[in-house]
Motif scaffolding. Structure first.
Motif, PDB file in Angstrom:
ATOM      1  N   ALA A 108     -25.511  72.189  78.048  1.00 37.13           N
ATOM      2  CA  ALA A 108     -25.757  72.479  79.803  1.00 37.13           C
ATOM      3  C   ALA A 108     -27.051  73.079  79.784  1.00 37.13           C
ATOM      4  N   ALA A 109     -27.555  74.080  78.812  1.00 36.85           N
ATOM      5  CA  ALA A 109     -28.787  74.675  78.759  1.00 36.85           C
ATOM      6  C   ALA A 109     -30.138  73.546  78.842  1.00 36.85           C
ATOM      7  N   GLY A 110     -29.743  72.616  77.876  1.00 43.21           N
ATOM      8  CA  GLY A 110     -30.618  71.392  77.548  1.00 43.21           C
ATOM      9  C   GLY A 110     -30.850  70.705  78.942  1.00 43.21           C
ATOM     10  N   LEU A 111     -29.779  70.388  79.489  1.00 43.28           N
ATOM     11  CA  LEU A 111     -29.594  69.740  80.901  1.00 43.28           C
ATOM     12  C   LEU A 111     -30.311  70.326  82.036  1.00 43.28           C
ATOM     13  N   ARG A 112     -30.278  71.678  81.894  1.00 43.71           N
ATOM     14  CA  ARG A 112     -30.948  72.273  82.819  1.00 43.71           C
ATOM     15  C   ARG A 112     -32.468  72.157  82.813  1.00 43.71           C
ATOM     16  N   ASP A 113     -32.916  72.383  81.512  1.00 40.51           N
ATOM     17  CA  ASP A 113     -34.227  71.933  81.299  1.00 40.51           C
ATOM     18  C   ASP A 113     -34.613  70.636  81.583  1.00 40.51           C
ATOM     19  N   ALA A 114     -33.666  69.641  81.325  1.00 35.68           N
ATOM     20  CA  ALA A 114     -34.227  68.452  81.560  1.00 35.68           C
ATOM     21  C   ALA A 114     -34.171  68.059  83.145  1.00 35.68           C
ATOM     22  N   ALA A 115     -33.513  68.732  83.915  1.00 33.73           N
ATOM     23  CA  ALA A 115     -33.516  68.744  85.357  1.00 33.73           C
ATOM     24  C   ALA A 115     -34.966  69.249  85.804  1.00 33.73           C
ATOM     25  N   VAL A 162     -35.731  61.915  79.452  1.00 27.87           N
ATOM     26  CA  VAL A 162     -35.548  62.966  78.887  1.00 27.87           C
ATOM     27  C   VAL A 162     -34.437  62.730  77.844  1.00 27.87           C
ATOM     28  N   SER A 163     -34.474  63.203  76.468  1.00 28.35           N
ATOM     29  CA  SER A 163     -33.351  63.045  75.822  1.00 28.35           C
ATOM     30  C   SER A 163     -32.950  64.062  75.063  1.00 28.35           C
ATOM     31  N   LEU A 164     -31.708  64.161  74.934  1.00 25.94           N
ATOM     32  CA  LEU A 164     -31.031  65.488  74.089  1.00 25.94           C
ATOM     33  C   LEU A 164     -30.083  65.098  73.254  1.00 25.94           C
ATOM     34  N   GLU A 165     -29.464  66.014  72.409  1.00 21.26           N
ATOM     35  CA  GLU A 165     -28.547  65.730  71.231  1.00 21.26           C
ATOM     36  C   GLU A 165     -27.476  66.602  71.433  1.00 21.26           C
ATOM     37  N   MET A 166     -26.227  66.369  71.293  1.00 18.78           N
ATOM     38  CA  MET A 166     -25.089  67.081  71.035  1.00 18.78           C
ATOM     39  C   MET A 166     -24.564  66.972  69.851  1.00 18.78           C
ATOM     40  N   THR A 167     -24.479  67.913  69.155  1.00 18.71           N
ATOM     41  CA  THR A 167     -23.887  67.731  67.623  1.00 18.71           C
ATOM     42  C   THR A 167     -22.301  68.083  67.689  1.00 18.71           C
ATOM     43  N   GLY A 168     -21.892  68.416  66.425  1.00 28.32           N
ATOM     44  CA  GLY A 168     -20.534  68.540  66.226  1.00 28.32           C
ATOM     45  C   GLY A 168     -19.319  67.583  66.417  1.00 28.32           C
ATOM     46  N   HIS A 196     -38.261  64.568  74.186  1.00 32.87           N
ATOM     47  CA  HIS A 196     -36.994  65.009  73.655  1.00 32.87           C
ATOM     48  C   HIS A 196     -36.852  66.377  73.504  1.00 32.87           C
ATOM     49  N   LEU A 197     -35.768  67.091  73.946  1.00 34.30           N
ATOM     50  CA  LEU A 197     -35.415  68.552  73.859  1.00 34.30           C
ATOM     51  C   LEU A 197     -34.845  68.567  72.591  1.00 34.30           C
ATOM     52  N   GLY A 198     -35.106  69.223  71.492  1.00 30.95           N
ATOM     53  CA  GLY A 198     -34.439  69.390  70.391  1.00 30.95           C
ATOM     54  C   GLY A 198     -35.763  69.773  69.296  1.00 30.95           C
ATOM     55  N   THR A 199     -35.285  70.006  68.017  1.00 33.17           N
ATOM     56  CA  THR A 199     -36.019  69.992  66.947  1.00 33.17           C
ATOM     57  C   THR A 199     -36.723  68.860  66.232  1.00 33.17           C
ATOM     58  N   SER A 210     -28.913  64.230  95.450  1.00 35.68           N
ATOM     59  CA  SER A 210     -29.203  62.672  95.856  1.00 35.68           C
ATOM     60  C   SER A 210     -30.312  61.882  94.948  1.00 35.68           C
ATOM     61  N   ARG A 211     -30.848  62.908  94.153  1.00 41.09           N
ATOM     62  CA  ARG A 211     -31.931  62.137  93.376  1.00 41.09           C
ATOM     63  C   ARG A 211     -31.586  60.956  92.326  1.00 41.09           C
ATOM     64  N   PRO A 212     -32.121  60.013  92.534  1.00 36.42           N
ATOM     65  CA  PRO A 212     -31.829  58.831  91.472  1.00 36.42           C
ATOM     66  C   PRO A 212     -32.012  59.336  90.172  1.00 36.42           C
ATOM     67  N   VAL A 213     -30.806  59.223  89.387  1.00 36.91           N
ATOM     68  CA  VAL A 213     -30.926  59.782  87.893  1.00 36.91           C
ATOM     69  C   VAL A 213     -29.625  58.832  87.259  1.00 36.91           C
ATOM     70  N   LEU A 214     -30.125  58.399  86.090  1.00 33.65           N
ATOM     71  CA  LEU A 214     -29.044  57.764  85.296  1.00 33.65           C
ATOM     72  C   LEU A 214     -29.079  58.541  84.033  1.00 33.65           C
ATOM     73  N   VAL A 215     -27.610  58.607  83.431  1.00 25.68           N
ATOM     74  CA  VAL A 215     -27.245  59.233  82.349  1.00 25.68           C
ATOM     75  C   VAL A 215     -26.728  58.146  81.026  1.00 25.68           C
ATOM     76  N   LEU A 216     -27.372  57.973  80.019  1.00 28.83           N
ATOM     77  CA  LEU A 216     -26.960  56.897  78.909  1.00 28.83           C
ATOM     78  C   LEU A 216     -26.388  57.831  77.751  1.00 28.83           C
ATOM     79  N   ALA A 217     -25.195  57.972  77.701  1.00 33.16           N
ATOM     80  CA  ALA A 217     -24.604  58.739  76.386  1.00 33.16           C
ATOM     81  C   ALA A 217     -23.989  57.828  75.536  1.00 33.16           C
TER      82      ALA A 217
END
Length: 251
Positions: free
Chosen positions: A99-106, A118-124, A2-5, A155-162
């Protein structure tokens, strides 16, 4: 990872703890030779037990476990920092936190670390007042970050669940916002062939205290991703079976 605090509830586990990292490029082992000498010195201290005694064997097993954790911490931190620093994206990421978090995820997903989730949170999104302007801005940030990430992955296999940790009420409140509600949507993005609406559309004439009622158990969505994408039997993570949603073909 998880990318976060803080670890979100969606990743809590009694058997498989997740790694929480605020920034992979700054994920460093802060220990030094003092810790190593301390662990080594413990093995040489005089003990009332003799080699072969249960107490002696137990102490040696504990020290071996601590040394293994020490070595793994140093190795993982070095590998993660190197993967983040060496990564060169093929897309232009917007200058936003998501976007910065998703770059780190990549970087983590392509850095040869064995990371699969890889997990991230978007607040607000807690928009109890003046929702329209905030929501438009947040969704634009969400869209821009995910567009860059999916372009970068190519073309890399990736799935995003939001998904959201809470729904929103159907009716507007007195502050031009909406309060916490009963249900909400989830989005899947990535591989071709999964588009469309899966599950039932909420019936706006059958409400729960004024809110749309949920039509799909979130554990069915988790189970669909587990089995259809990761190839893991849902019972291993969820404890039992739930109806599949038919998004991915059965394996």
């Amino acid at each position: 990872v998880h990318l976060g605090t803080r670890l979100p509830w969606s990743l809590h586990s009694s058997a498989r703890p997740a790694v929480v990292v605020e920034s992979p490029s700054r994920f460093r082992w802060l220990g030094g030779r003092e810790e190593e000498r301390a662990l080594g010195g413990l093995a040489e201290e005089e003990s009332p037990s003799r080699p072969g005694d249960p107490l002696h064997r137990g102490r040696d097993r504990a020290l071996a476990g601590l040394r293994a954790i020490l070595g793994e911490a140093r190795g993982v931190s070095a590998a993660m920092v190197e993967a983040a620093r060496a990564y060169r994206p093929t897309a232009d990421y917007p200058r936003t936190p998501l976007a910065a978090g998703l770059r780190d995820a990549a970087a983590l997903l392509t850095g040869g670390l064995g990371t699969r989730i890889v997990s991230l949170e978007m607040t607000g999104f807690d928009t109890h007042a003046a929702q329209r302007g905030q929501h438009d801005r947040l969704m634009a940030e969400f869209d821009g970050a995910l567009t860059a990430f999916l372009e970068d992955m190519g073309s890399r296999p990736v799935l995003v669940l939001a998904f959201s940790e809470f729904g929103r009420r159907l009716a507007e409140n007195a502050s031009a916002g909406t309060d916490h509600g009963h249900a909400g949507p989830a989005f899947l993005l990535g591989p071709p062939g999964i588009g469309g609406l899966h599950g039932e559309h909420p019936d706006l004439e059958k409400l729960v205290q004024g809110d749309p009622d949920w039509t799909t158990d979130f554990r069915s969505l988790y189970g669909e991703v587990l089995e259809g994408w990761l190839g893991v039997a849902m019972e291993e993570a969820l404890g039992k079976r739930y109806p599949r949603l038919g998004i991915f073909p059965p394996r």
